[in-house]
Write a protein that holds these residues in place. Structure first.
Motif, PDB file in Angstrom:
ATOM      1  N   VAL A 160       0.913  -0.941   0.014  1.00  0.00           N
ATOM      2  CA  VAL A 160      -0.035   0.113   0.098  1.00  0.00           C
ATOM      3  C   VAL A 160       0.882   1.279  -0.166  1.00  0.00           C
ATOM      4  N   VAL A 161       0.682   2.045  -0.925  1.00  0.00           N
ATOM      5  CA  VAL A 161       1.792   3.282  -0.931  1.00  0.00           C
ATOM      6  C   VAL A 161       1.268   4.271  -0.544  1.00  0.00           C
ATOM      7  N   PRO A 162       1.999   4.629   0.614  1.00  0.00           N
ATOM      8  CA  PRO A 162       1.790   6.076   1.470  1.00  0.00           C
ATOM      9  C   PRO A 162       1.395   7.452   0.492  1.00  0.00           C
ATOM     10  N   GLU A 163       0.442   7.970   0.696  1.00  0.00           N
ATOM     11  CA  GLU A 163       0.082   9.132   0.007  1.00  0.00           C
ATOM     12  C   GLU A 163       0.008  10.308   0.796  1.00  0.00           C
ATOM     13  N   GLY A 164       0.515  11.440   0.312  1.00  0.00           N
ATOM     14  CA  GLY A 164       0.188  12.907   0.943  1.00  0.00           C
ATOM     15  C   GLY A 164       0.811  13.201   2.062  1.00  0.00           C
ATOM     16  N   GLN A 165       0.154  13.595   3.192  1.00  0.00           N
ATOM     17  CA  GLN A 165       0.737  13.612   4.771  1.00  0.00           C
ATOM     18  C   GLN A 165       1.492  12.469   5.029  1.00  0.00           C
ATOM     19  N   GLN A 166       0.896  11.254   4.601  1.00  0.00           N
ATOM     20  CA  GLN A 166       1.627   9.950   5.277  1.00  0.00           C
ATOM     21  C   GLN A 166       3.072   9.964   4.876  1.00  0.00           C
ATOM     22  N   ARG A 167       3.286  10.607   3.782  1.00  0.00           N
ATOM     23  CA  ARG A 167       4.813  10.599   3.335  1.00  0.00           C
ATOM     24  C   ARG A 167       5.605  11.718   4.112  1.00  0.00           C
ATOM     25  N   THR A 168       5.270  12.326   5.311  1.00  0.00           N
ATOM     26  CA  THR A 168       6.095  13.294   5.719  1.00  0.00           C
ATOM     27  C   THR A 168       7.106  12.459   7.022  1.00  0.00           C
ATOM     28  N   GLY A 169       7.991  12.895   7.354  1.00  0.00           N
ATOM     29  CA  GLY A 169       8.880  12.341   8.604  1.00  0.00           C
ATOM     30  C   GLY A 169       8.015  12.477   9.834  1.00  0.00           C
ATOM     31  N   ALA A 170       7.699  13.664   9.831  1.00  0.00           N
ATOM     32  CA  ALA A 170       6.740  13.907  10.936  1.00  0.00           C
ATOM     33  C   ALA A 170       5.724  13.075  11.417  1.00  0.00           C
ATOM     34  N   TYR A 171       4.934  12.809  10.049  1.00  0.00           N
ATOM     35  CA  TYR A 171       3.848  11.592  10.294  1.00  0.00           C
ATOM     36  C   TYR A 171       4.558  10.265  10.644  1.00  0.00           C
ATOM     37  N   LEU A 172       5.620   9.854  10.125  1.00  0.00           N
ATOM     38  CA  LEU A 172       6.181   8.506  10.677  1.00  0.00           C
ATOM     39  C   LEU A 172       6.653   8.526  12.023  1.00  0.00           C
ATOM     40  N   GLY A 173       7.084   9.952  12.597  1.00  0.00           N
ATOM     41  CA  GLY A 173       7.578   9.985  13.989  1.00  0.00           C
ATOM     42  C   GLY A 173       6.353   9.673  14.865  1.00  0.00           C
ATOM     43  N   ASP A 174       5.049  10.493  14.443  1.00  0.00           N
ATOM     44  CA  ASP A 174       3.886  10.131  15.300  1.00  0.00           C
ATOM     45  C   ASP A 174       3.442   8.797  15.205  1.00  0.00           C
ATOM     46  N   PHE A 175       3.559   8.179  14.101  1.00  0.00           N
ATOM     47  CA  PHE A 175       2.876   6.889  13.802  1.00  0.00           C
ATOM     48  C   PHE A 175       3.853   5.725  14.631  1.00  0.00           C
ATOM     49  N   VAL A 176       5.252   6.069  14.657  1.00  0.00           N
ATOM     50  CA  VAL A 176       5.707   5.219  15.617  1.00  0.00           C
ATOM     51  C   VAL A 176       5.590   5.335  16.990  1.00  0.00           C
ATOM     52  N   LYS A 177       5.188   6.328  17.180  1.00  0.00           N
ATOM     53  CA  LYS A 177       4.901   6.432  18.961  1.00  0.00           C
ATOM     54  C   LYS A 177       3.194   5.901  19.050  1.00  0.00           C
ATOM     55  N   ALA A 178       2.602   5.930  18.132  1.00  0.00           N
ATOM     56  CA  ALA A 178       1.284   5.298  18.319  1.00  0.00           C
ATOM     57  C   ALA A 178       1.426   3.619  18.197  1.00  0.00           C
TER      58      ALA A 178
END
Ligand code: ASP
Length: 325
Positions: free
Chosen positions: A290-308
């Motif tokens: 599943v290819v990440p799109e838009g906002q999901q591509r940012t480093g900030a998104y990944l940082g928050d995602f890892v915490k979650a």
């Protein structure tokens, strides 16, 4: 005067050096540590996006497989590497989500010790088995596994790996304990599943599409709410009568903490370009990624995602009653 003050402030913050560094970077090949064996999902995703990123960066991306301890050996090595943009890691839901709950002495903190570059792919999880595993469908699978648990071997890629934790969820829900066989990655585990040396596995879709289509292994269900376009004949766990088993994984690129921000931005841009490249996209989609799109591509998104993800996996693992390593 104001200009001079700004220059001094920028220099003090390291922005000048960072800017120059980003312009020059990369001047030599970039290593991506893959914490599992060659041929498995993490390796395949790293090679697919890495190939296109190399073109954008003008330098080769070299994959180095550093295996062991469910991927935590390679990520520990990467976390401790010089933060200069020449050593990166392809982590995943196990190394950056489940690992802290299973390794109390883990030498890195997924939420603090990295500069998140970006998500590379989402990867639905499938329940698969060797081709002559007796059950015909998911309902029969559930009954068969419950009745024969002591005789069944389950392959995984080490403690805290995706295949370990997602099958842990499954066996916990079924109230069984299977004999676990640990591999250096699910590439080699899949070889043994095809060869019939192990009975079943829960794994990331990108490893499995070809062998399912070719009839070399059996797929009982995909654990997402909807079927995958890459495997339209494989029913979901909801359709198969096990709606409580829904789980997905992901792979993402990380740099060691304190890698200069302009370098991280360059890498994020190269990753995003790779995900927009038609050939790269098609390769990922054909494998069910599943290819990440838009906002999901940012480093900030990944940082928050890892915490979650770290917060999500800790209670699941505690509930399954697994003691840390
Ligand atoms: N899919 C694997 C896991 O279970 C690892 C790999 O990519 O080989 O974590």
């Amino acid at each position: 005067m104001l200009k001079r003050t700004l220059v001094a402030a920028a220099a003090a913050l390291g922005l000048w050096a960072g800017g120059a560094l980003a312009q020059a970077y990369p001047t030599k090949p970039v290593t991506v540590i893959v914490p599992f064996a060659a041929g498995g999902p993490t390796d395949v995703i790293a090679r697919i996006v890495g190939e296109n990123m190399s073109k954008t960066l003008g330098q080769q991306i070299v994959v180095e497989n550093v295996v062991g301890a469910g991927g935590t050996t390679g990520i520990t090595r990467g976390a401790q590497a010089t933060p200069d943009g020449y050593t990166l890691m392809m982590g995943h839901m196990g190394t950056h989500g489940a690992a802290p709950a299973l390794y109390p002495n883990l030498k890195y903190d997924p939420t603090k010790d990295f500069e998140p570059i970006g998500l590379a792919a989402g990867t639905p999880i499938l329940i698969v088995a060797k081709k002559d595993f007796p059950p015909k469908d998911l309902k029969e699978f559930v009954a068969y596994v419950k009745a024969n648990a002591t005789k069944i071997n389950q392959a995984h890629a080490g403690i805290a790996s995706v295949s370990h934790t997602t099958c842990l969820m499954l066996t916990h829900q079924l109230g069984v304990k299977l004999t676990e066989v640990a591999y250096r990655g699910t590439g080699p585990a899949l070889n043994d599943l095809v060869g019939g040396q192990v009975d079943l596995m829960c794994d990331q879709i990108v490893n499995l599409v070809e062998q399912i289509k070719g009839g070399q292994i059996k797929a009982y269900a995909i654990a997402t709410p909807a079927r995958s376009p890459a495997l339209p004949d494989v029913p979901t766990t909801r359709e198969g009568g096990l709606p409580e088993y829904e789980v997905s994984a992901w792979n993402a690129l990380f740099a060691p903490k304190n890698t200069p921000a302009p370098v991280v931005a360059r890498l994020n841009d190269a990753l995003s370009k790779a995900l927009d490249d038609p050939t790269t996209r098609k390769r990922l989609l054909d494998l069910g990624g599943v290819v990440p799109e838009g906002q999901q591509r940012t480093g900030a998104y990944l940082g928050d995602f890892v915490k979650a993800e770290v917060a999500r996996w800790s209670p699941i693992i505690k509930a399954a009653g697994i003691v840390g390593q």
